[in-house]
Design an enzyme around this catalytic site. Structure first.
Site, PDB file in Angstrom:
ATOM      1  N   LYS A 143       0.836  -1.201   0.000  1.00 56.59           N
ATOM      2  CA  LYS A 143       0.000   0.000   0.000  1.00 56.59           C
ATOM      3  C   LYS A 143       0.870   1.250   0.000  1.00 56.59           C
ATOM      4  CE  LYS A 143      -1.561   1.663   3.781  1.00 56.59           C
ATOM      5  NZ  LYS A 143      -2.254   1.921   5.060  1.00 56.59           N
ATOM      6  N   SER A 144       1.913   1.247   0.824  1.00 56.39           N
ATOM      7  CA  SER A 144       2.776   2.423   0.938  1.00 56.39           C
ATOM      8  C   SER A 144       3.426   2.763  -0.393  1.00 56.39           C
ATOM      9  CB  SER A 144       3.855   2.175   1.996  1.00 56.39           C
ATOM     10  OG  SER A 144       3.276   1.952   3.259  1.00 56.39           O
ATOM     11  N   GLY A 190      -4.739   7.437   4.831  1.00 56.60           N
ATOM     12  CA  GLY A 190      -3.778   8.361   5.425  1.00 56.60           C
ATOM     13  C   GLY A 190      -2.690   8.774   4.461  1.00 56.60           C
ATOM     14  N   ARG A 198      -8.032  12.828  12.246  1.00 56.80           N
ATOM     15  CA  ARG A 198      -6.572  12.749  12.297  1.00 56.80           C
ATOM     16  C   ARG A 198      -5.975  14.077  11.833  1.00 56.80           C
ATOM     17  NH1 ARG A 198      -5.204   7.033   9.452  1.00 56.80           N
ATOM     18  NH2 ARG A 198      -3.111   7.542  10.203  1.00 56.80           N
ATOM     19  N   GLN A 203       4.542  10.620   7.489  1.00 54.92           N
ATOM     20  CA  GLN A 203       3.851  10.934   6.233  1.00 54.92           C
ATOM     21  C   GLN A 203       3.783  12.428   5.957  1.00 54.92           C
ATOM     22  OE1 GLN A 203       0.073   8.927   6.380  1.00 54.92           O
ATOM     23  NE2 GLN A 203       0.980   6.903   6.138  1.00 54.92           N
ATOM     24  N   ASP A 227       3.288  -0.289  13.098  1.00 56.34           N
ATOM     25  CA  ASP A 227       2.093  -0.946  12.567  1.00 56.34           C
ATOM     26  C   ASP A 227       1.991  -2.390  13.041  1.00 56.34           C
ATOM     27  OD1 ASP A 227       1.050   1.228  11.266  1.00 56.34           O
ATOM     28  OD2 ASP A 227       1.894   0.730   9.310  1.00 56.34           O
ATOM     29  N   ARG A 261      -5.090   2.781  18.986  1.00 51.07           N
ATOM     30  CA  ARG A 261      -4.742   1.366  18.895  1.00 51.07           C
ATOM     31  C   ARG A 261      -4.254   0.784  20.212  1.00 51.07           C
ATOM     32  NH1 ARG A 261      -2.136   1.418  12.732  1.00 51.07           N
ATOM     33  NH2 ARG A 261      -4.165   1.220  11.686  1.00 51.07           N
ATOM     34  N   ARG A 286      -5.898  -2.926  11.062  1.00 47.59           N
ATOM     35  CA  ARG A 286      -4.845  -3.573  11.848  1.00 47.59           C
ATOM     36  C   ARG A 286      -5.406  -4.228  13.112  1.00 47.59           C
ATOM     37  NH1 ARG A 286      -1.261  -3.475   8.433  1.00 47.59           N
ATOM     38  NH2 ARG A 286      -0.568  -1.578   7.357  1.00 47.59           N
ATOM     39  N   LYS A 317      -8.952  -1.992   3.592  1.00 44.06           N
ATOM     40  CA  LYS A 317      -8.118  -0.793   3.534  1.00 44.06           C
ATOM     41  C   LYS A 317      -6.728  -1.122   3.007  1.00 44.06           C
ATOM     42  CE  LYS A 317      -6.284   2.884   6.501  1.00 44.06           C
ATOM     43  NZ  LYS A 317      -6.605   4.018   5.601  1.00 44.06           N
TER      44      LYS A 317
END
Length: 447
Positions: free
Chosen positions: A40-41, A109, A138, A186, A329, A360, A403, A428
């Site tokens: 994904k990144s 994100g 966020r 990020q 993560d 989380r 997650r 996601k």
């Protein structure tokens, strides 16, 4: 039961009508191999950089998930031609000459941080950007602040410092800015991706430490592969980006190391063996540092030239404390398997994960407590004590957090009767997650 934001789910979500899943322990030893979906990144970075370039780029191995779907849809609304054919995606970049549009970015994100700077480089145009309920909680102010310093015109439409917002294309002047990466790396990557299109060099002076700093290196390496001229020290205290537009490229994207860790943890937890066919230890994705954690817990890891293999042990080792800052993560992954170790495990340096799709730290502590496991929660982490999880009367909430869902599912492969609400949130990053579990012999009931 926590309600999820249905608007943030894409057509690439395979579990639209599934409310809960129940997992069942393996009847036999896990012994298998899988091919993982793309990173994904890397996918969202490559999509936006390709769109900023002029002419045609080709991406092979792109992840098809909710986050990448919303990235593609946003770029298409901006005038970028994108064609997805199986494993191959072609992008005709337009050099940042975006069409004015209203955009929706879901809960992505990466997209929330990377697209904003890309829009700011345009000399004209107006955009309003809406995000999902969770993404709108966020903070985006650290990035907005430095973009404004460089000349961007950005206005918040509701709550100061958060999505939704509007942006008017003024271009970026360049210059020196100070930016912190202590909440999210990020923000730094978002500015870096846009920086080659500023009028003059952009110098970023990084304040303090960077959480998951390896993702900044990942951004820099990808930028350089598209022709960017970048200078930086290995401590990432100062980064200089020179004005040089991206050139189109053909890129093979790696498999997702974050997703890989759940399947490695599965083998570790069940005294099984798993081979990951399309990921190697040479990756720069930081979550694969989990390999050393699994070895610390007694597992055997083989780092092949074209694969990674892990073999579990009958009793996982605990009794240690570990900073998960660089692979945060995976803090929940480790917390989920920690009850099955022979001693307590303390996870530290992950306060920033309280500000992700969910808090989380609080969420995993609540879930483990409901399962009868002793945990100590503190500001930047938790301690998990050995114990035997017991299924709950009601399904566990996943808090619309992929997650959380994937981590808790691991417990279901050891404890009969574990049920999870809203399993579709895994789309996601890995829409096929539960199907991959089934492929490995895990029984999953969908309700």
């Amino acid at each position: 039961m926590t309600r999820f934001d249905e608007n943030a789910r894409s057509p690439w979500t395979p579990l639209h009508d599934v409310k809960t899943v129940e997992l069942f322990p393996l009847n036999q030893r896990l012994d298998g191999s899988i091919t993982l979906p793309g990173s994904k990144s890397l996918t969202n970075r490559a999509l936006i950089i390709s769109a900023l370039a002029n002419s045609d780029s080709m991406l092979t191995g792109m992840l098809k998930s909710d986050d990448t779907y919303w990235c593609i849809q946003a770029l298409k609304r901006l005038g970028v031609q994108i064609n997805v054919q199986g494993e191959t995606t072609s992008i005709r970049g337009i050099g940042g000459q975006w069409k004015s549009s209203s955009l929706y970015i879901g809960a992505a994100g990466t997209l929330a941080r990377f697209l904003l700077g890309a829009l700011a480089i345009s000399r004209s145009g107006n955009w309003e950007i809406e995000a999902s309920q969770s993404m709108s909680k966020r903070p985006i102010e650290p990035l907005v602040g430095v973009l404004r310093e460089l000349g961007a015109t950005i206005h918040y439409l509701r709550r100061e410092g958060f999505y939704p917002l509007s942006i008017h294309g003024n271009g970026l002047a360049g210059g020196t800015v100070r930016l912190s990466g202590q909440m999210s790396s990020q923000y730094i990557s978002g500015l870096l991706i846009a920086a080659p299109y500023a009028d003059t060099p952009v110098t970023i002076t990084v304040q303090g430490s960077i959480v998951q700093h390896a993702y900044v290196f990942l951004t820099l390496h990808l930028m350089k592969s598209f022709g960017a001229q970048v200078e930086y020290d290995q401590q990432l205290q100062t980064i200089v980006v020179h004005p040089t537009p991206y050139t189109c490229q053909d890129i093979d994207l790696e498999a997702d190391a974050s997703t890989a860790c759940y399947f490695l943890a599965l083998a570790a937890l069940t005294k099984g063996r798993i081979r990951l066919n399309n990921l190697t230890a040479s990756t720069t994705q930081p979550d694969l540092h989990m390999l050393t954690v699994f070895e610390k817990m007694g597992c055997t890891v083989t780092r092949g030239s074209s694969f990674i293999e892990l073999e579990g042990v009958s009793q996982l080792k605990g009794g240690f404390q570990i900073s998960m800052n660089e692979m945060s993560d995976q803090a929940l992954t480790l917390a989920a398997i920690a009850p099955f170790a022979d001693g307590p495990i303390t996870i530290t340096d992950v306060e920033h994960i309280r500000y992700h799709e969910s808090d989380r730290i609080a969420v995993i502590c609540e879930a483990l407590t409901r399962l009868g496991i002793q945990v100590d929660e503190f500001e930047d982490g938790l301690t998990v004590y050995p114990g035997t999880p017991k299924p709950t009367l009601h399904p566990l909430s996943t808090y619309d957090d992929h997650r959380v869902a994937m981590s808790l599912s691991l417990i279901g492969t050891k404890v009969k009767g574990l049920r999870l609400n809203d399993p579709g949130c895994v789309a996601k990053t890995c829409p096929s997650y539960f199907q991959l579990l089934e492929q490995l012999g895990i029984q999953v009931h969908y309700q």
